[in-house]
Write an enzyme that holds these catalytic residues in place. Structure first.
Site, mmCIF file in Angstrom:
data_model
loop_
_atom_site.group_PDB
_atom_site.id
_atom_site.type_symbol
_atom_site.label_atom_id
_atom_site.label_comp_id
_atom_site.label_asym_id
_atom_site.label_seq_id
_atom_site.Cartn_x
_atom_site.Cartn_y
_atom_site.Cartn_z
ATOM 1 N N HIS A 71 1.008 -1.202 0.167
ATOM 2 C CA HIS A 71 -0.018 -0.003 0.108
ATOM 3 C C HIS A 71 0.795 1.234 0.038
ATOM 4 C CE1 HIS A 71 -3.228 2.905 0.912
ATOM 5 N NE2 HIS A 71 -4.068 2.050 0.857
ATOM 6 N N THR A 96 -8.845 9.116 3.708
ATOM 7 C CA THR A 96 -8.563 7.874 2.976
ATOM 8 C C THR A 96 -7.525 7.867 2.209
ATOM 9 O OG1 THR A 96 -9.613 6.042 1.910
ATOM 10 C CG2 THR A 96 -10.664 7.967 1.632
ATOM 11 N N SER A 97 -7.015 7.069 1.396
ATOM 12 C CA SER A 97 -6.171 7.240 0.681
ATOM 13 C C SER A 97 -6.220 7.936 -0.617
ATOM 14 C CB SER A 97 -5.398 5.817 0.107
ATOM 15 O OG SER A 97 -4.939 4.916 1.102
ATOM 16 N N HIS A 144 -9.375 18.603 -51.437
ATOM 17 C CA HIS A 144 -8.998 16.999 -51.733
ATOM 18 C C HIS A 144 -7.560 17.046 -52.343
ATOM 19 C CE1 HIS A 144 -13.338 16.108 -51.517
ATOM 20 N NE2 HIS A 144 -13.512 17.498 -52.167
ATOM 21 N N SER A 265 19.520 11.550 -44.081
ATOM 22 C CA SER A 265 19.334 10.229 -44.222
ATOM 23 C C SER A 265 20.732 9.558 -44.068
ATOM 24 C CB SER A 265 18.692 9.996 -45.986
ATOM 25 O OG SER A 265 19.013 8.323 -46.157
ATOM 26 N N ARG A 272 16.569 15.943 -47.137
ATOM 27 C CA ARG A 272 15.874 16.877 -46.167
ATOM 28 C C ARG A 272 14.711 16.629 -45.700
ATOM 29 N NH1 ARG A 272 18.895 22.334 -46.932
ATOM 30 N NH2 ARG A 272 16.930 23.432 -46.210
ATOM 31 N N GLU A 312 -4.219 5.779 -14.826
ATOM 32 C CA GLU A 312 -3.758 7.151 -14.560
ATOM 33 C C GLU A 312 -2.325 7.308 -14.098
ATOM 34 O OE1 GLU A 312 -8.234 8.704 -13.327
ATOM 35 O OE2 GLU A 312 -6.750 8.352 -11.698
#
Length: 433
Positions: A71, A96-97, A144, A265, A272, A312
């Site tokens: 914990h 509480t935690s 397009h 490269s 470039r 998280e």
């Protein structure tokens, strides 16, 4: 979190050292208010601050304790007791935690957002400078991926500036929503901790009070936060993709800066490559990858489970650190972007005036030709140009259906017609000069 794509200020927010410092501050502020309420001795709260405020909490020692306790918060409190002494027994009274974890997470996300806002401000400043520099630099607009009608390069950048203004507002809103404090105890009833403690801790940590925390802060807040980050990342990618297209050899209207000694490269010395904006596309994908898990974290069991916790621990630092890096990288690209107006004009002229086809069609309708006939006449002549058979203006002049005098027809090929409302748009975006 990938260290290659991170800045020290952003990484520091998520360090173990920072986390434990925030944990201590939450606990110590709570103790201060509890002492004021008479729950714990005042001298005990003072001793906690005196012994702990400048302490360095040993992450390795906490990990060692956690291997037994399984914990993390208990391990931390045990280590704090080693530093603070016997007065540490008054820490965590009625808490509480999640009171510690969620409030700390809110502080870290809020601080991270402050950095993100700084990055957006840098992007906005760069876009405004370059947009005004190229306000009247003509280039072709594409739909397009195909030549459409003339625009200016400054207008392109103004559009992105407006988008990042929206990004800033999204981040401000996201920060406000995420920056809440919960010190309400097990299942959020305040049974063993006075609500005044929560208000005090919130004020001290720069947070708002969470109206109802069921032991955890509701995760719809976090879902909205990471969704906002995902949208901002998509805006980063949209501009990055535009630059990547403009840098293509066949286009070459704008290009990432290429430093002296830089190599494009390992095999082809002439290359470039748009590596920075390609990185930005990838980073945007990483940031957006946090959105779905954050959404899935909303539905926790009853008052609390910890299915959100492992998620998280990853997406918090990953998404914020990578977006912070991406914003500053994007700003640097814009600040140093090579712009080639001569290539823009060359590309604009490639179709021999076809970009003015709409204006010709509209002029014919205003001269009495039906829209259908006007469209057919203009399109048939345009297709000849596509096939490389000649110049658009010459075909129009030779077509009996095009009844406009030649001088009026030539006047329709005026680039300035397409830039006459730039001031209106720029004022909308940047305000009055």
């Amino acid at each position: 979190m990938i260290t290659r794509y991170s800045r020290p200020d952003a990484v520091a927010i998520w360090s173990q050292e920072t986390k434990y410092k925030i944990w201590f501050e939450i606990e110590a502020h709570a103790a201060t208010k509890m002492a004021e309420l008479g729950v714990i001795p005042k001298e005990s709260a003072e001793a906690i601050w005196a012994n702990g405020k400048d302490a360095t909490f040993d992450a390795d020692r906490i990990d060692e304790i956690e291997r037994t306790t399984k914990h993390d918060v208990i391990a931390f409190l045990t280590h704090v007791a080693e530093i603070v002494g016997e007065e540490a027994r008054f820490l965590h009274q009625g808490m509480t935690s999640s009171d510690v974890l969620d409030t700390c997470f809110a502080v870290q996300l809020a601080r991270s957002t402050d950095l993100l806002l700084g990055g957006v401000d840098r992007v906005l400043a760069a876009l405004e400078t370059r947009a005004k520099e190229h306000k009247y630099t003509p280039t072709v607009g594409r739909s397009h991926g195909i030549h459409a009608e003339p625009v200016t390069f400054g207008l392109k950048l103004a559009g992105y500036h407006a988008e990042f203004q929206r990004a800033k507002r999204r981040l401000i809103t996201a920060r406000e929503e995420i920056a809440t404090c919960a010190i309400s105890g097990a299942v959020g009833t305040f049974a063993n901790v006075d609500p005044a403690v929560e208000q005090y801790v919130a004020d001290q940590m720069g947070l708002a009070v969470e109206p109802v925390s069921t032991q955890v802060i509701p995760r719809d807040r976090h879902a909205a936060y990471f969704a906002a980050l995902g949208v901002v990342a998509s805006s980063v990618e949209r501009l990055a993709v535009e630059i990547r297209h403009l840098q293509r050899t066949e286009v070459l209207e704008a290009e990432e800066f290429f430093d002296k000694g830089q190599k494009g490269s390992s095999a082809m010395p002439h290359k470039r490559n748009p590596i920075l904006t390609e990185n930005l596309t990838g980073l945007a994908r990483l940031v957006r990858s946090a959105v779905t898990p954050a959404m899935e974290n909303v539905a926790l069991w009853h008052e609390r489970d910890i299915s959100h916790s492992s998620v998280e621990r990853g997406i918090g630092p990953d998404a914020t650190i990578h977006l912070d890096f991406a914003l500053h990288r994007l700003a640097g690209v814009i600040e140093r972007l090579n712009v080639y107006p001569e290539n823009m004009q060359k590309n604009l002229d490639r179709l021999g005036g076809l970009v003015f086809s709409q204006r010709v069609m509209l002029a014919l309708t205003q001269a009495g030709v039906s829209r259908e006939d006007a469209y057919a006449a203009v399109q048939e002549n345009a297709m000849k140009v596509w096939r490389g058979e000649g110049a658009f203006i010459d075909f129009l002049k030779a077509d009996a259906r095009v009844t406009l005098p030649h001088d009026e027809l030539e006047a329709l090929f005026d680039l300035g017609y397409h830039t006459k409302n730039l001031d209106v748009i720029f004022e909308r975006v940047f305000g009055k000069n």
